[in-house]
Design a protein around this motif. Structure first.
Motif: not given
Length: 447
Positions: A350-373
């Motif tokens: 999961p650690y590497l899936t969650h930091r895959d730039p093809e899946l998550w824009p700017e994956p290293e950036h802490f952006d809680p707003e990506r989890f809001t509707a």
């Protein structure tokens, strides 16, 4: 004929049109990693560069690394009978508890506990979670009043352990029990990051024998009290469910009840404590995220709770509790176009899936707003792209409980206090869990 992946070694196949094996990290890259004394996660990151399914050699045979969401689903959700747990790294601690059990015993144990961790089950423990949160808030209030520094990581550990102890026994956590159960963390820190790195089990057990004895003594005392029907000030707890099972089901021996209790204590606090610790470190670096969450809505409102859950969800994305999920292939299979042979070890990461730039824009950036509707475009919608607690039949039993207790604690602490760290840890330690690499001493200021 051979199949070659970028920076990988050719993988032979049996003839034209044959299904290839996953691309394997080349020996030179492996040698450089060994020479650098790098962490296992660094090696896996090199393997990830070959694609979402690749192979690395940690031993004589290649281990298949899985980070592609479709492959994650295939292994964990769709075909758990083909990709099984073999020998759990934490077995010396949790024995045959639900975390390490397999086959029919696991199914029976999971069914017994499942109802306690549904929405209705969690509501039974809501007041206990709230009382534990009040206790932590009172401690921070005293620290803020007197200027006494505190270790935020230790505070998060105490809160999480207090919560699960109340839920299990009906008693608030006392200092003596807290001290003895600190042995859980000591044992956990000795567990290997990967199964292939496992030390001799007898040797490992001897190393932590005194710590295991301390844990066993606490478990024995709690089980005896539950058998006597001694309810705590908050009533009976989940431990009573296990004791009652022992009265009617022969498989629930004294040893299994102990194993289940220790499993719930260990899994029920260590991962939550680590997540909350990471969250406060991230908020220290990104204070605007705290303001965003508080501005989302009034205390107790659905909008505020959504924002608090988003803080937790984004922290879980960056630092998933189960950062590595080992499996073992019991039969030959085709995994998203690659051949997996029976007997192959599998690492789902999961650690590497969650930091895959093809899946998550700017994956290293802490952006809680990506989890809001309102910001769904900033997070991956693919099944298998986000799984901090695993997915499928063996997903973490207490995931809903953990997210709820984090939201309750944040509702108490976030509006009222801001910790200022003396020297915040900067790096993760990848062991059985992923945790900050040092103490989290801080001064608490009333907001």
């Amino acid at each position: 004929m051979a199949t070659t992946a970028p920076q990988g070694v050719p993988v032979p196949s049996s003839g034209p049109g044959a299904v290839p094996l996953p691309p394997e990290l080349d020996p030179a890259a492996l040698a450089r990693w060994r020479a650098s004394s790098g962490a296992v996660v660094d090696l896996l990151a090199l393997g990830r560069e070959l694609g979402g399914v690749s192979a690395v050699r940690l031993g004589p045979r290649p281990t298949v690394l899985v980070t592609d969401p479709g492959a994650v689903q295939h292994v964990l959700a769709h075909h758990p009978d083909r990709y099984v747990k073999r020998s759990h790294r934490a077995r010396i601690l949790v024995g045959d508890g639900v975390l390490a059990a397999t086959g029919e015993p696991w199914k029976r144990q999971r069914r017994l506990l499942q109802a306690e961790f549904t929405g209705a089950g969690i509501r039974r423990y809501e007041q206990r979670i709230t009382d534990a949160a009040h206790r932590t808030a009172d401690h921070w209030a005293e620290c803020a009043r007197t200027g006494t520094p505190t270790d935020v990581g230790e505070d998060m550990r105490f809160f999480a352990l207090d919560t699960i102890w109340r839920s299990l026994t009906g008693h608030p956590l006392d200092e003596a029990t807290n001290c003895e159960l600190g042995a859980i963390h000591t044992v956990g820190a000795t567990l290997p990051a990967t199964p292939s790195a496992s030390a001799d089990v007898a040797e490992l057990r001897a190393t932590v024998a005194a710590d295991l004895a301390r844990i066993d003594a606490v478990a024995e005392h709690a089980i005896a009290a539950a058998r006597r029907g001694e309810a705590g000030p908050e009533g009976t707890g989940l431990l009573r469910v296990l004791v009652e099972a022992g009265e009617t089901r022969p498989e629930y021996t004294d040893q299994l009840i102990r194993d289940e209790l220790v499993t719930l204590l260990a899994a029920g606090h260590e991962t939550t404590a680590n997540t909350l610790s990471w969250l406060y470190l991230l908020l220290d670096r990104h204070p605007e995220a705290r303001r965003w969450a508080l501005d989302a809505g009034a205390a107790g409102s659905p909008e505020r709770e959504t924002a608090l859950r988003a803080l937790a969800s984004e922290t879980l994305r960056l630092y998933p509790p189960a950062w590595l999920i080992p499996r073992h292939a019991t039969e030959d299979d085709i995994l998203v176009g690659y051949r997996v042979e029976a007997g192959t070890d599998i690492f789902v990461c999961p650690y590497l899936t969650h930091r895959d730039p093809e899946l998550w824009p700017e994956p290293e950036h802490f952006d809680p707003e990506r989890f809001t509707a309102a910001d769904e475009g900033r997070r991956s919608s693919r099944h298998g792209a986000y799984y901090p607690y695993g997915i499928g039949a063996r997903a973490c039993l207490g995931a809903q409980f953990a997210v709820r207790e984090m939201a309750v604690l944040l509702e108490h602490l976030l509006p009222a206090f801001v910790p200022s760290f003396d020297a915040a840890p900067t790096s993760p330690v990848f062991g059985f869990t992923v945790r900050p690499d040092g103490p989290m001493r801080a001064t608490i200021t009333a907001a």
